[in-house]
Design a protein around this motif. Sequence first.
Motif, PDB file in Angstrom:
ATOM      1  N   LEU A 153       0.861  -1.178   0.000  1.00 13.55           N
ATOM      2  CA  LEU A 153       0.000   0.000   0.000  1.00 13.55           C
ATOM      3  C   LEU A 153       0.900   1.232   0.000  1.00 13.55           C
ATOM      4  O   LEU A 153       1.766   1.374   0.872  1.00 13.55           O
ATOM      5  N   LEU A 154       0.699   2.099  -0.964  1.00 12.78           N
ATOM      6  CA  LEU A 154       1.478   3.331  -1.089  1.00 12.78           C
ATOM      7  C   LEU A 154       0.548   4.500  -0.778  1.00 12.78           C
ATOM      8  O   LEU A 154      -0.414   4.746  -1.502  1.00 12.78           O
ATOM      9  N   VAL A 155       0.827   5.216   0.310  1.00 11.75           N
ATOM     10  CA  VAL A 155      -0.079   6.252   0.790  1.00 11.75           C
ATOM     11  C   VAL A 155       0.595   7.616   0.718  1.00 11.75           C
ATOM     12  O   VAL A 155       1.678   7.825   1.270  1.00 11.75           O
ATOM     13  N   ASP A 156      -0.072   8.526   0.042  1.00  8.25           N
ATOM     14  CA  ASP A 156       0.392   9.907  -0.109  1.00  8.25           C
ATOM     15  C   ASP A 156       0.149  10.664   1.199  1.00  8.25           C
ATOM     16  O   ASP A 156      -0.987  10.769   1.672  1.00  8.25           O
ATOM     17  N   LEU A 157       1.240  11.217   1.788  1.00  4.09           N
ATOM     18  CA  LEU A 157       1.117  12.001   3.023  1.00  4.09           C
ATOM     19  C   LEU A 157       1.472  13.462   2.791  1.00  4.09           C
ATOM     20  O   LEU A 157       1.865  14.173   3.727  1.00  4.09           O
ATOM     21  N   MET A 203      -8.372  -8.809   2.738  1.00  2.86           N
ATOM     22  CA  MET A 203      -7.150  -9.433   2.225  1.00  2.86           C
ATOM     23  C   MET A 203      -6.430 -10.237   3.296  1.00  2.86           C
ATOM     24  O   MET A 203      -5.208 -10.167   3.456  1.00  2.86           O
ATOM     25  N   ALA A 204      -7.178 -11.044   4.027  1.00  4.20           N
ATOM     26  CA  ALA A 204      -6.625 -11.742   5.188  1.00  4.20           C
ATOM     27  C   ALA A 204      -5.541 -12.749   4.822  1.00  4.20           C
ATOM     28  O   ALA A 204      -4.652 -13.024   5.632  1.00  4.20           O
ATOM     29  N   ASN A 205      -5.570 -13.314   3.617  1.00  7.70           N
ATOM     30  CA  ASN A 205      -4.615 -14.356   3.242  1.00  7.70           C
ATOM     31  C   ASN A 205      -3.362 -13.813   2.558  1.00  7.70           C
ATOM     32  O   ASN A 205      -2.540 -14.600   2.074  1.00  7.70           O
ATOM     33  N   ASN A 206      -3.201 -12.513   2.501  1.00  9.09           N
ATOM     34  CA  ASN A 206      -2.109 -11.912   1.748  1.00  9.09           C
ATOM     35  C   ASN A 206      -1.125 -11.179   2.657  1.00  9.09           C
ATOM     36  O   ASN A 206      -1.504 -10.643   3.709  1.00  9.09           O
ATOM     37  N   ARG A 207       0.137 -11.154   2.233  1.00 10.17           N
ATOM     38  CA  ARG A 207       1.121 -10.317   2.924  1.00 10.17           C
ATOM     39  C   ARG A 207       0.959  -8.879   2.435  1.00 10.17           C
ATOM     40  O   ARG A 207       0.886  -8.632   1.226  1.00 10.17           O
ATOM     41  N   ILE A 208       0.904  -7.956   3.367  1.00  9.70           N
ATOM     42  CA  ILE A 208       0.680  -6.553   3.009  1.00  9.70           C
ATOM     43  C   ILE A 208       1.745  -5.694   3.679  1.00  9.70           C
ATOM     44  O   ILE A 208       2.053  -5.868   4.853  1.00  9.70           O
ATOM     45  N   GLY A 209       2.321  -4.780   2.902  1.00 11.74           N
ATOM     46  CA  GLY A 209       3.287  -3.826   3.414  1.00 11.74           C
ATOM     47  C   GLY A 209       2.779  -2.409   3.219  1.00 11.74           C
ATOM     48  O   GLY A 209       1.846  -2.168   2.440  1.00 11.74           O
ATOM     49  N   LEU A 210       3.392  -1.453   3.918  1.00  7.64           N
ATOM     50  CA  LEU A 210       2.943  -0.067   3.864  1.00  7.64           C
ATOM     51  C   LEU A 210       4.119   0.856   3.583  1.00  7.64           C
ATOM     52  O   LEU A 210       5.121   0.837   4.304  1.00  7.64           O
ATOM     53  N   ILE A 211       3.999   1.647   2.515  1.00  2.00           N
ATOM     54  CA  ILE A 211       4.988   2.661   2.159  1.00  2.00           C
ATOM     55  C   ILE A 211       4.301   4.017   2.155  1.00  2.00           C
ATOM     56  O   ILE A 211       3.216   4.168   1.585  1.00  2.00           O
ATOM     57  N   VAL A 257      -0.901  -0.844  -4.484  1.00  4.03           N
ATOM     58  CA  VAL A 257      -2.121  -0.036  -4.445  1.00  4.03           C
ATOM     59  C   VAL A 257      -1.728   1.365  -3.983  1.00  4.03           C
ATOM     60  O   VAL A 257      -1.284   1.554  -2.850  1.00  4.03           O
ATOM     61  N   LEU A 258      -1.860   2.322  -4.881  1.00  2.00           N
ATOM     62  CA  LEU A 258      -1.407   3.686  -4.631  1.00  2.00           C
ATOM     63  C   LEU A 258      -2.590   4.598  -4.331  1.00  2.00           C
ATOM     64  O   LEU A 258      -3.513   4.731  -5.136  1.00  2.00           O
ATOM     65  N   PHE A 259      -2.582   5.231  -3.135  1.00  2.00           N
ATOM     66  CA  PHE A 259      -3.599   6.211  -2.742  1.00  2.00           C
ATOM     67  C   PHE A 259      -2.988   7.601  -2.846  1.00  2.00           C
ATOM     68  O   PHE A 259      -2.051   7.922  -2.111  1.00  2.00           O
ATOM     69  N   THR A 260      -3.528   8.428  -3.714  1.00  2.00           N
ATOM     70  CA  THR A 260      -2.944   9.762  -3.911  1.00  2.00           C
ATOM     71  C   THR A 260      -3.950  10.709  -4.536  1.00  2.00           C
ATOM     72  O   THR A 260      -4.935  10.274  -5.160  1.00  2.00           O
ATOM     73  N   ASP A 261      -3.683  12.020  -4.382  1.00  2.00           N
ATOM     74  CA  ASP A 261      -4.468  13.018  -5.113  1.00  2.00           C
ATOM     75  C   ASP A 261      -3.724  13.480  -6.366  1.00  2.00           C
ATOM     76  O   ASP A 261      -4.221  14.307  -7.120  1.00  2.00           O
ATOM     77  N   ALA A 262      -2.510  12.940  -6.560  1.00  2.00           N
ATOM     78  CA  ALA A 262      -1.739  13.118  -7.806  1.00  2.00           C
ATOM     79  C   ALA A 262      -1.588  14.578  -8.192  1.00  2.00           C
ATOM     80  O   ALA A 262      -1.779  14.947  -9.345  1.00  2.00           O
ATOM     81  N   ARG A 299       6.233  -3.443 -16.167  1.00  2.00           N
ATOM     82  CA  ARG A 299       5.630  -4.283 -17.212  1.00  2.00           C
ATOM     83  C   ARG A 299       6.377  -5.605 -17.356  1.00  2.00           C
ATOM     84  O   ARG A 299       5.771  -6.664 -17.549  1.00  2.00           O
ATOM     85  N   ARG A 300       7.694  -5.543 -17.243  1.00  3.11           N
ATOM     86  CA  ARG A 300       8.524  -6.729 -17.460  1.00  3.11           C
ATOM     87  C   ARG A 300       8.290  -7.801 -16.401  1.00  3.11           C
ATOM     88  O   ARG A 300       8.189  -8.992 -16.720  1.00  3.11           O
ATOM     89  N   PHE A 301       8.203  -7.397 -15.152  1.00  3.47           N
ATOM     90  CA  PHE A 301       8.061  -8.359 -14.057  1.00  3.47           C
ATOM     91  C   PHE A 301       6.603  -8.561 -13.642  1.00  3.47           C
ATOM     92  O   PHE A 301       6.330  -9.203 -12.624  1.00  3.47           O
ATOM     93  N   GLY A 302       5.681  -8.021 -14.394  1.00  3.87           N
ATOM     94  CA  GLY A 302       4.262  -8.260 -14.123  1.00  3.87           C
ATOM     95  C   GLY A 302       3.762  -7.657 -12.832  1.00  3.87           C
ATOM     96  O   GLY A 302       2.864  -8.207 -12.186  1.00  3.87           O
ATOM     97  N   ILE A 303       4.314  -6.519 -12.431  1.00  5.84           N
ATOM     98  CA  ILE A 303       3.845  -5.850 -11.214  1.00  5.84           C
ATOM     99  C   ILE A 303       2.552  -5.104 -11.540  1.00  5.84           C
ATOM    100  O   ILE A 303       2.513  -4.269 -12.440  1.00  5.84           O
ATOM    101  N   ARG A 304       1.507  -5.407 -10.806  1.00 10.64           N
ATOM    102  CA  ARG A 304       0.198  -4.808 -11.051  1.00 10.64           C
ATOM    103  C   ARG A 304       0.032  -3.570 -10.184  1.00 10.64           C
ATOM    104  O   ARG A 304       0.160  -3.637  -8.949  1.00 10.64           O
ATOM    105  N   LEU A 305      -0.242  -2.440 -10.827  1.00 10.83           N
ATOM    106  CA  LEU A 305      -0.421  -1.178 -10.112  1.00 10.83           C
ATOM    107  C   LEU A 305      -1.881  -0.748 -10.157  1.00 10.83           C
ATOM    108  O   LEU A 305      -2.469  -0.635 -11.233  1.00 10.83           O
ATOM    109  N   PHE A 306      -2.456  -0.513  -8.973  1.00  7.10           N
ATOM    110  CA  PHE A 306      -3.817  -0.009  -8.847  1.00  7.10           C
ATOM    111  C   PHE A 306      -3.729   1.399  -8.253  1.00  7.10           C
ATOM    112  O   PHE A 306      -3.321   1.563  -7.097  1.00  7.10           O
TER     113      PHE A 306
END
Length: 320
Positions: free
Chosen positions: A82-86, A114-122, A185-190, A205-212
Amino acid sequence: MNWNYPFGTTEFVFSLLFVGAYAAFFVRTIRVARRLKTTTRSLIIKLFIRTIAFVLLLISLLGPSFGEAERDLQSQGKDIYLLVDLSKSMDANDVSPTRLEKVKFEINHFLDAMANNRIGLIVFSNEAYTQSPLTYDRAAMNLYVQSLQTDLLPGSGTNLCSSLELAYLKVSQDEAAADKSKIMVLFTDAEKKADCSASLFNNFRRFGIRLFVIGVGTPEGSFIRTQNSVLKDEDGESVISKLQEDVIKNLVQQTQGQGYRIDNKQNELSSVIHDINSIEGQVIDRRRVTVASNKYYYFLIIALGLLVLDLLITVRTFRL
């Protein structure tokens, strides 16, 4: 045979009342028949049918299970950052109560789903920092999320590229995540354009990283409240923070990701959860379990059939 529900006090009391009431009815009927010097032979038919029906209803109430079968169960997991804009603009209140508070509220729902997934916070503003590494610990993650404030980091800008670069570095260096689905998963007002290097987008794109990318705010924007008034620029003008949809569209296009919106009228977090769940994850647990199904309906159907038969059979208790 196993039972899904125990024979408790409530069942015992009602069974006892039913048996007592029916026994009293049966005894009274026999006494009246003897006084009238008639036979009660036909009453035995009703007693037999009703007794069997009552026992079958009681069995179905207890939930009998038999005919056990083995099934394969597996649990799949993904790595999600999770990428959170501060940045200071996340204090704008065009999304109630503020953009950041709304993000924190929605992240809690996201964690539950998302109980079965590893989640990190940036977290990021001008620079990005790892607030929490990838973890299954939901309690710790909830504490990290609740502590987020716009004054947590130095600076007040919006550097989207720093968060993406740090997240990519984390997943690319994590040997445990080599075979897992990698999701951000990116939360931002951009508010600032993402002038990232072409190599970063290529690696996504190369490593198949999905960005939401979840845009938080409205194109109309609002003032940024401070303790005493509203935030002003160097010229003394009130700052109006607006959601920059073009920045989000460009970022989604460059990374082949997906874009969403959260504001007071539109909340697409459920779509994000659905789309992430549709991504195939790595099998993190597989086991073969024995399943015993509740077969109450067999006994219930027979009991109902006997009750219908009881209604259809006409017997005369007394033959005058």
